[in-house]
Write a protein that holds these residues in place. Structure first.
Motif, short mmCIF file in Angstrom:
data_model
loop_
_atom_site.label_atom_id
_atom_site.label_comp_id
_atom_site.label_asym_id
_atom_site.label_seq_id
_atom_site.Cartn_x
_atom_site.Cartn_y
_atom_site.Cartn_z
N ASP A 118 24.69 -81.34 138.14
CA ASP A 118 24.23 -80.78 139.42
C ASP A 118 25.33 -80.00 140.12
N LEU A 119 26.55 -80.52 140.09
CA LEU A 119 27.65 -79.84 140.75
C LEU A 119 27.99 -78.54 140.02
N ARG A 120 27.97 -78.58 138.70
CA ARG A 120 28.23 -77.36 137.93
C ARG A 120 27.16 -76.31 138.20
N LYS A 121 25.91 -76.75 138.28
CA LYS A 121 24.83 -75.81 138.58
C LYS A 121 25.00 -75.19 139.96
N GLU A 122 25.44 -76.01 140.93
CA GLU A 122 25.67 -75.49 142.27
C GLU A 122 26.75 -74.41 142.26
#
Length: 372
Positions: A118-122
């Protein structure tokens, strides 16, 4: 969906190019005003303000949409930052801060794979937003600025260091934003093949740069003939681009006003280069676009060859006309090579052509835009 150290360094390089471009534009405009060339100075400032104002509008609109999506109220500090032309810098700050955490800290300390993804996608989504804003600014400010500097260079027959710096930085900004956007966008859309490999990126860059160079030099030549003719030609091309955007009923923005602005920007970009604005097969539109481009360019060259004009130094005309013809030819060749053999979708089974965004990810901002 990976965000690597190389991606982080590309983001750092992106803000360096952005700041350098801004400083050089201010430097050139100040020099024009100091030398009494008020028209050139005003045009330089005007192009710069026009590009950044449009970019700030899109950036603030996206901030509001993201806050609304997260269930938060719109913060006045974001509006103030964008009014002070700090929207892009704010986005770079968030992207670099989150990106540094993902690359250098998060992967080493967090054991929850879901949260890590999720953080990488953000981070990837933030970088993609930045890449698109830079792309808008490139064609709204960088391309007109480059045409202006080339015109001044040929008109005076000599260039000082600031002009050379402006031309060089503009070329770097155009090159960087064009390729960086394709890389970032495809990384943000899981259903699209990644833009991998050095050769496809290089061929794609050459295709865009050579076609742009040919068109810009053609416009510069026409400026020596009559400024009103150039304005009329560009206005007609812009109008046709806007009409095409309305005809295709683009759905890039949530609000009607921002969608209207987007279609205006689409028309402006289409005066310089081609891109797909709706999920349709691009073979026919692209063929028509570059057929018109070739005919228009040849028409401009024929006018100068048949009717020699005293307004233009003949010592420059022959080499410039050769550069225009060769650049256009090379650009078309690289276009054919890229789409014929190196396009990321060549490895897939036959399917509908690229669309400007992603269909399956409804919450993805880029689902209706894909530069081609």
């Amino acid at each position: 969906m990976k965000y690597t150290k190389l991606n982080f360094m590309m983001s750092v390089l992106g803000i360096i190019i952005y700041v350098t471009d801004l400083i050089v534009d201010i430097w050139v405009s100040v020099r024009f005003f100091r030398e009494g060339q008020y028209v050139f100075g005003a045009l330089t400032v005007g192009f710069m303000l026009f590009g950044t104002l449009v970019v700030q509008c899109f950036s603030y609109s996206w901030f509001k949409a993201d806050l609304k999506k997260a269930g938060q109220e719109s913060q006045h500090c974001f509006l103030l930052l964008h009014c002070l032309q700090g929207g892009v810098f704010t986005r770079y700050w968030y992207a670099l801060k989150k990106g540094y955490h993902v690359v250098f800290k998060h992967s080493k300390t967090d054991n929850f794979i879901g949260e890590q993804i999720d953080l990488r996608k953000e981070v990837i989504d933030r970088v993609t937003d930045l890449s698109m804003l830079r792309l808008f600014e490139t064609y709204l400010e960088g391309c007109p600025q480059l045409v202006l500097q080339l015109y001044i260079l040929l008109e005076h027959g000599e260039a000082n260091f600031s002009q050379c710096a402006a031309i060089g930085v503009s070329c770097c900004a155009i090159s960087w934003s064009t390729v960086d956007y394709q890389v970032a966008l495809r990384k943000s859309l899981p259903d699209k093949n990644s833009f991998n490999g050095f050769c496809p990126k290089l061929i794609y860059l050459f295709y865009k740069l050579f076609t742009l160079l040919s068109w810009m030099l053609s416009v510069v030549l026409l400026l020596f003939l009559n400024v009103k003719i150039v304005l009329f030609l560009l206005l007609c091309l812009w109008f046709l681009g806007v009409v095409w955007a309305f005809k295709n009923q683009t759905q890039f923005c949530a609000s009607i006003s921002m969608e209207f602005l987007y279609r205006v920007v689409v028309g402006f970009i289409l005066t310089f280069t081609f891109f797909n604005i709706k999920g349709q097969n691009t073979k026919c539109p692209m063929s028509c676009y570059y057929t018109i481009r070739v005919l228009t360019t040849l028409g401009i060259l024929i006018v100068f060859w048949v009717y020699p004009l005293s307004v233009f130094n003949s010592d420059y005309f022959i080499p410039i006309s050769i550069i225009i013809a060769l650049a256009l030819l090379l650009g078309i060749i690289f276009l054919i090579v890229y789409y014929g053999t190196l396009h990321p979708n060549r490895s897939e089974k036959k399917q509908a052509d690229e669309i400007d965004g992603k269909r399956v990810q409804i919450d993805c901002r880029m689902k209706y835009f894909l530069m081609e």
